[in-house]
Write a protein that holds these residues in place. Structure first.
Motif, PDB file in Angstrom:
ATOM      1  N   ASN A 138     -85.319   0.542  -5.484  1.00  0.00           N
ATOM      2  CA  ASN A 138     -85.943   1.232  -6.614  1.00  0.00           C
ATOM      3  C   ASN A 138     -86.388   1.134  -7.856  1.00  0.00           C
ATOM      4  O   ASN A 138     -87.135   0.842  -8.146  1.00  0.00           O
ATOM      5  N   CYS A 139     -85.609   0.660  -8.295  1.00  0.00           N
ATOM      6  CA  CYS A 139     -85.245  -0.080 -10.050  1.00  0.00           C
ATOM      7  C   CYS A 139     -86.331  -1.143  -9.703  1.00  0.00           C
ATOM      8  O   CYS A 139     -87.467  -1.848 -11.150  1.00  0.00           O
ATOM      9  N   MET A 140     -85.581  -1.826  -9.182  1.00  0.00           N
ATOM     10  CA  MET A 140     -86.960  -3.720  -8.838  1.00  0.00           C
ATOM     11  C   MET A 140     -88.055  -2.641  -8.338  1.00  0.00           C
ATOM     12  O   MET A 140     -89.199  -3.836  -8.874  1.00  0.00           O
ATOM     13  N   PHE A 141     -89.175  -2.514  -7.328  1.00  0.00           N
ATOM     14  CA  PHE A 141     -89.384  -1.820  -6.851  1.00  0.00           C
ATOM     15  C   PHE A 141     -90.780  -1.409  -8.991  1.00  0.00           C
ATOM     16  O   PHE A 141     -91.131  -1.168  -8.998  1.00  0.00           O
ATOM     17  N   LEU A 196     -81.532   3.714 -14.982  1.00  0.00           N
ATOM     18  CA  LEU A 196     -80.528   2.548 -14.957  1.00  0.00           C
ATOM     19  C   LEU A 196     -81.338   1.969 -15.652  1.00  0.00           C
ATOM     20  O   LEU A 196     -80.743   1.295 -16.623  1.00  0.00           O
ATOM     21  N   GLY A 197     -82.476   1.467 -14.822  1.00  0.00           N
ATOM     22  CA  GLY A 197     -83.532  -0.196 -15.284  1.00  0.00           C
ATOM     23  C   GLY A 197     -83.950   0.718 -16.632  1.00  0.00           C
ATOM     24  O   GLY A 197     -83.989  -0.209 -17.267  1.00  0.00           O
ATOM     25  N   GLY A 198     -84.171   1.453 -17.019  1.00  0.00           N
ATOM     26  CA  GLY A 198     -84.770   1.747 -18.142  1.00  0.00           C
ATOM     27  C   GLY A 198     -83.854   2.337 -19.102  1.00  0.00           C
ATOM     28  O   GLY A 198     -84.812   1.968 -20.177  1.00  0.00           O
ATOM     29  N   TRP A 199     -82.846   2.376 -19.290  1.00  0.00           N
ATOM     30  CA  TRP A 199     -81.432   2.850 -20.036  1.00  0.00           C
ATOM     31  C   TRP A 199     -81.352   1.304 -20.901  1.00  0.00           C
ATOM     32  O   TRP A 199     -81.249   0.718 -21.716  1.00  0.00           O
TER      33      TRP A 199
END
Length: 391
Positions: free
Chosen positions: A222-225, A348-351
């Protein structure tokens, strides 16, 4: 849910095809709201929040459906799920209020959660000699469904309204429902097992190790998408349209990888397939980090998608091998943990992106390492003794 797959009244090939069609519908539903948001006349905040309602429905349904599958079987679950999805999608075009659309999204999310757990459970139970391969093929059907809505919306723009597309999707779900009702399904053997006894399988630590594996994997996917296109746009200062090509490459590589995994699982085995996949994910992240060109970015994200492709279905296959008699209960639990990871990954990607867009690539590297370590631990544990018995 132990299935009597050798029952002569069961047309196995036809049943497997029907279940894959159900997973295709799940792929459609999962990305449906994202495709609809640009057509909705709400503020950005309200439109964005609509995307959470299907996810809440999926999470709730997944958490509750596992023991139901073991006690009642998959046919009732699939029929109810497809009915909810077809009905909710069919009424969406007539809804104009935020509350109405939110309720419809929640309802088809409930159906989607049941659909996902039931299809994976049934395919695992019908595929004793090749669970991981069969589940990867099921994952490929999901990928096809996930691509269907964006493609339909894009290809029919200016020709057909979004309402027409929604009606077509509702009819598709209804047709799959008819095929489900026509099929003979294996009967569950836990129909008379007390719920408390059935849930005892969740006391085994290895169940939650499988859940942790799916937590890392779902969070990574989900982070990658969510972030692949944005990271490419920010690092290369390119257009949003060009960055979308990266997302397309990621999606295509994920689908192709699940199809090809059927071949290499035969000679590599489950653990080695997961270890290799985790290594490819980490390598892809490094390629993205060191790339200064658009081609390099596309290559890196395609590697990530290819590496991610086989992990989730193969982990489910390992769990099905370990718990062939309580597959529904176990799958419901570990997929729920995976969904929680799927929610956490983009956050986590956003942070990480607050400090530097490139730091988002820390997520796939760390997650791949977590997957590799957990896969090694799980595969090294001795098979537990059966925890439930026939009633």
């Amino acid at each position: 849910m132990t299935q009597t797959a050798n029952d002569p009244t069961i047309r196995r090939a036809s049943l497997i095809a029907t279940v894959n069609a159900c997973m295709f519908v799940f792929g459609i539903v999962l990305l449906l709201m994202g495709s609809l948001l640009p057509t909705l006349q709400f503020s950005d905040a309200r439109a964005g929040s609509l995307g959470s309602f299907p996810l809440v429905g999926i999470l709730i349904a997944t958490a509750l459906i596992g023991p139901v599958l073991d006690k009642l079987g998959a046919k009732i679950a699939l029929a109810v799920a497809l009915t909810l999805i077809a009905t909710a999608i069919a009424i969406l075009p007539s809804l104009t209020s935020y509350a109405g659309i939110a309720i419809a999204a929640f309802v088809y999310g409930l159906g989607a959660g049941v659909l996902n757990a039931a299809t994976n459970t049934l395919v695992s139970s019908l595929s004793d000699s090749g669970r991981s391969a069969a589940l990867n093929l099921l994952g490929f059907s999901f990928s096809l469904g996930a691509l269907a809505v964006p493609l339909l919306m894009s290809l029919t723009k200016g020709r057909f309204s979004s309402a027409t597309v929604l009606y077509a999707l509702a009819i598709t779900s209804a047709v799959v429902l008819i095929f489900v009702l026509m099929q003979q399904f294996p009967a569950p053997v836990h129909s008379s097992t007390p719920l408390k006894k059935l849930l005892q399988v969740l006391h085994q630590p290895v169940v939650w190790l499988f859940g942790a594996l799916l937590f890392f994997e779902s969070g990574n996917e989900n982070c990658m998408f969510v972030w692949a296109g944005k990271v490419t746009q920010d690092l290369l200062h390119t257009s949003a349209q060009r960055a979308d090509l990266v997302l397309l490459g990621l999606s295509a590589a994920l689908g192709a990888g699940r199809l090809l995994a059927v071949l290499w699982l035969r000679w590599m085995g489950n653990r080695n397939t997961i270890l290799l996949s985790a290594g490819i994910v980490a390598a892809g992240a490094v390629v993205v980090l060191i790339s200064a060109s658009f081609g390099g970015m596309v290559t890196g994200f395609c590697l990530i998608g290819f590496g991610l492709s086989a992990i989730f279905p193969t982990v489910l296959g390992m769990a099905g091998d370990r718990f062939p008699r309580e597959t529904g209960t176990v799958f419901g639990a570990i997929i729920t943990v995976g969904l929680i990871g799927g929610i956490a990954g983009p956050m986590l990607g956003g942070w990480a992106a607050i400090y530097n867009p490139a730091r988002v690539l820390i997520v796939p590297i760390v997650a791949a390492a977590g997957v590799a370590v957990l896969a090694w631990i799980v595969s090294s544990r001795k098979r537990s003794a059966a925890t439930t018995s026939d009633s």
